[in-house]
Design an enzyme around this catalytic site. Structure first.
Site, PDB file in Angstrom:
ATOM      1  N   CYS A 118       2.435 -24.050 -48.175  1.00  9.47           N
ATOM      2  CA  CYS A 118       3.233 -22.873 -47.842  1.00  9.47           C
ATOM      3  C   CYS A 118       2.353 -21.887 -46.973  1.00  9.47           C
ATOM      4  CB  CYS A 118       3.299 -22.081 -49.166  1.00  9.47           C
ATOM      5  SG  CYS A 118       4.237 -23.178 -50.380  1.00  9.47           S
ATOM      6  N   HIS A 259       3.503 -14.629 -48.254  1.00  5.07           N
ATOM      7  CA  HIS A 259       4.459 -15.567 -48.432  1.00  5.07           C
ATOM      8  C   HIS A 259       5.216 -15.097 -49.776  1.00  5.07           C
ATOM      9  CE1 HIS A 259       5.893 -19.682 -50.085  1.00  5.07           C
ATOM     10  NE2 HIS A 259       4.720 -19.579 -50.952  1.00  5.07           N
ATOM     11  N   ASN A 289      11.483 -19.166 -52.772  1.00 10.91           N
ATOM     12  CA  ASN A 289      10.208 -19.849 -51.984  1.00 10.91           C
ATOM     13  C   ASN A 289      10.856 -20.951 -50.907  1.00 10.91           C
ATOM     14  OD1 ASN A 289       7.880 -20.871 -51.176  1.00 10.91           O
ATOM     15  ND2 ASN A 289       6.826 -20.908 -53.160  1.00 10.91           N
TER      16      ASN A 289
HETATM   17  O1  UT7 Z   1       4.435 -21.278 -52.880  1.00  9.65           O
HETATM   18  C1  UT7 Z   1       3.012 -21.853 -53.578  1.00  9.65           C
HETATM   19  C2  UT7 Z   1       2.791 -21.246 -54.689  1.00  9.65           C
HETATM   20  N1  UT7 Z   1       3.761 -21.051 -55.813  1.00  9.65           N
HETATM   21  C3  UT7 Z   1       3.740 -20.385 -56.739  1.00  9.65           C
HETATM   22  O2  UT7 Z   1       3.046 -19.256 -56.331  1.00  9.65           O
HETATM   23  C4  UT7 Z   1       4.317 -20.181 -57.959  1.00  9.65           C
HETATM   24  C5  UT7 Z   1       3.428 -19.558 -58.703  1.00  9.65           C
HETATM   25  N2  UT7 Z   1       3.780 -19.663 -60.266  1.00  9.65           N
HETATM   26  C6  UT7 Z   1       4.957 -18.947 -60.784  1.00  9.65           C
HETATM   27  O3  UT7 Z   1       5.774 -18.282 -60.041  1.00  9.65           O
HETATM   28  C7  UT7 Z   1       5.187 -18.690 -62.377  1.00  9.65           C
HETATM   29  O4  UT7 Z   1       4.064 -19.211 -62.888  1.00  9.65           O
HETATM   30  C8  UT7 Z   1       6.519 -19.288 -62.777  1.00  9.65           C
HETATM   31  C9  UT7 Z   1       7.633 -18.757 -62.323  1.00  9.65           C
HETATM   32  C10 UT7 Z   1       6.453 -20.936 -62.105  1.00  9.65           C
HETATM   33  C11 UT7 Z   1       6.531 -19.226 -64.016  1.00  9.65           C
HETATM   34  O5  UT7 Z   1       6.433 -18.010 -64.684  1.00  9.65           O
HETATM   35  P1  UT7 Z   1       5.513 -18.160 -65.964  1.00  9.65           P
HETATM   36  O6  UT7 Z   1       5.583 -16.630 -66.419  1.00  9.65           O
HETATM   37  O7  UT7 Z   1       3.795 -18.173 -65.539  1.00  9.65           O
HETATM   38  O8  UT7 Z   1       6.119 -18.667 -67.113  1.00  9.65           O
HETATM   39  P2  UT7 Z   1       5.418 -19.889 -67.879  1.00  9.65           P
HETATM   40  O9  UT7 Z   1       5.176 -21.241 -66.773  1.00  9.65           O
HETATM   41  O10 UT7 Z   1       4.127 -19.351 -68.728  1.00  9.65           O
HETATM   42  O11 UT7 Z   1       6.427 -20.270 -68.913  1.00  9.65           O
HETATM   43  C12 UT7 Z   1       6.828 -19.264 -69.975  1.00  9.65           C
HETATM   44  C13 UT7 Z   1       7.963 -19.929 -70.672  1.00  9.65           C
HETATM   45  C14 UT7 Z   1       7.661 -21.420 -71.162  1.00  9.65           C
HETATM   46  O12 UT7 Z   1       8.355 -21.416 -72.740  1.00  9.65           O
HETATM   47  P3  UT7 Z   1       7.196 -21.378 -73.995  1.00  9.65           P
HETATM   48  O13 UT7 Z   1       6.246 -22.482 -73.781  1.00  9.65           O
HETATM   49  O14 UT7 Z   1       6.537 -20.090 -73.765  1.00  9.65           O
HETATM   50  O15 UT7 Z   1       8.215 -21.959 -74.881  1.00  9.65           O
HETATM   51  C15 UT7 Z   1       8.520 -22.235 -70.505  1.00  9.65           C
HETATM   52  O16 UT7 Z   1       8.740 -23.501 -71.060  1.00  9.65           O
HETATM   53  O17 UT7 Z   1       9.209 -20.002 -69.967  1.00  9.65           O
HETATM   54  C16 UT7 Z   1       9.651 -21.478 -69.978  1.00  9.65           C
HETATM   55  N3  UT7 Z   1      10.188 -21.588 -68.757  1.00  9.65           N
HETATM   56  C17 UT7 Z   1      11.564 -21.297 -68.604  1.00  9.65           C
HETATM   57  N4  UT7 Z   1      12.428 -20.784 -69.344  1.00  9.65           N
HETATM   58  C18 UT7 Z   1      13.899 -20.763 -68.773  1.00  9.65           C
HETATM   59  C19 UT7 Z   1       9.818 -22.264 -67.739  1.00  9.65           C
HETATM   60  N5  UT7 Z   1      10.617 -22.509 -66.777  1.00  9.65           N
HETATM   61  C20 UT7 Z   1      11.702 -21.736 -67.302  1.00  9.65           C
HETATM   62  C21 UT7 Z   1      13.035 -21.383 -66.811  1.00  9.65           C
HETATM   63  N6  UT7 Z   1      14.040 -21.099 -67.571  1.00  9.65           N
HETATM   64  N7  UT7 Z   1      13.555 -21.938 -65.487  1.00  9.65           N
END
Ligand code: UT7
Length: 337
Positions: A118, A259, A289
């Protein structure tokens, strides 16, 4: 005048995005997710998906053709081509060589890819600038082009909702004018954290086999929470360091073009820099993204929306797999429309 005194500016910009839109509603039928979750956690509503046979070299060539058309130039005017991509058409030759042929660029010019995920576009800008300031190359196409849909595991809800396809191109040119175009910059990397966002299969370490395909080793995998944490800290720090290097205060920067990975990352970076979100244009809602394509896509949109004005200071900043990061401060030079 010595060639070391040359400045490098963006003479023209062009983009191309695939026609097909994939909405959150459609994704909700593919994996256990919802429009509400995706929008709240990432700011994304839809993303573009390349058609079969529509590859980074095709999208990049279209974006570049648009930039050349806007500049009133032809492929024969280009002296150097650098393509930033983490989804090359094929392992080799480079996407740049494939794109060179499609665009009909001259054969006496260097064409190569930059692999910095990225951050690729910011890396490529810096490489181009340093090659051009020597005076050896007058005009360079720097292109970010990605087909993330080809490396996304469409059954993994933690990643498949985030990424999209597209391309953006800038035509750089040298000028003896001072204090214009690309001013200060920094690049960095941390390979010790490479496993936070990677694809372990398909390279020479683990060539594709029936087993590796079955195990999904050719898909992108990410520890989203950790990447998020690093992204906020490193992007804010990179902005601060480039501003200090150029002796510019954040209040003097008209636009921050980060980005486009997650709207919450942008908000956190803006807040750390004490800058309002009105100076952080975003198109995440419509494209998600797009990795190396995201900055030129956002830059072009801010320009066509009439936000960027001649002489504005613009700070672009990226973060991605590697880990890699980079920031460039530039003084906007109004390109032809
Ligand atoms: O371009 C290069 C760089 N990339 C990035 O910068 C991406 C960086 N990371 C992110 O943008 C975020 O971490 C995400 C959008 C990927 C995830 O957001 P988050 O607030 O960190 O969520 P999380 O991974 O802590 O997940 C929270 C909950 C989990 O469930 P439990 O364990 O709390 O029951 C996940 O399983 O949300 C769940 N979850 C979803 N639920 C519905 C994860 N993905 C999804 C989904 N739909 N698509």
């Amino acid at each position: 005048m010595s060639s070391a005194e040359l400045s490098v500016f963006i003479r023209a910009i062009g983009v191309h995005t695939p026609e097909r839109k994939l909405t959150n509603a459609e994704l909700s039928k593919m994996v256990d997710t919802s429009d509400e979750w995706i929008k709240t956690r990432s700011g994304i509503a839809e993303r573009r998906i390349a058609a079969p046979g529509e590859n980074p070299s095709d999208m990049g060539a279209k974006a570049a053709a648009k930039a050349l058309e806007r500049a009133g130039l032809t492929p024969a005017d280009v002296d150097l081509l650098i393509v930033a991509t983490m989804t090359p058409d094929v392992p080799f030759p480079s996407t740049a060589c494939l794109l060179q042929a499609k665009l009909g660029l001259r054969r006496d010019i260097p064409c190569f890819d930059v692999s910095a995920a990225c951050s690729g576009f910011v890396y490529a800008l810096q490489v181009a600038k340093d090659m051009m300031r020597s005076g050896a190359y007058r005009r360079t196409l720097v292109i970010g082009s990605e087909k993330l849909s080809s490396v996304v595991d469409w059954s993994d809800r933690t990643t498949c909702v985030l990424f999209g396809d597209g391309a953006g191109a800038v035509l750089l040119e040298t000028t003896p004018e001072k204090n214009v175009g690309l001013l200060g910059n920094l690049l960095g990397a941390d390979g010790n954290n490479s496993e936070l966002l990677h694809c372990i299969g398909g390279g020479s370490a683990a060539p594709a086999t029936t087993d590796s395909l079955r195990d999904g080793k050719h898909f992108l995998r990410m520890n989203g929470k950790e990447v998020f944490r690093h992204a906020v800290r490193v992007m804010a720090e990179s902005c601060e360091r480039v501003l200090a290097q150029c002796d510019v205060k954040s209040e003097q920067v008209a636009w921050f073009i980060p980005h486009q990975a997650n709207s919450r990352i942008l908000e956190a970076v803006a807040s750390q820099l004490n800058v309002g979100m009105d100076r952080f244009p975003s198109n995440l809602e419509r494209y998600g993204n797009t990795s190396a394509a995201s900055i030129p896509l956002a830059l072009e949109e801010a320009w066509t929306d009439g936000k960027l004005k001649h002489g504005d200071l613009v700070l672009i900043v990226a973060f991605g797999a590697g880990l890699t990061w980079g920031a460039t401060l530039l003084r906007w030079h109004e390109p032809p429309r």
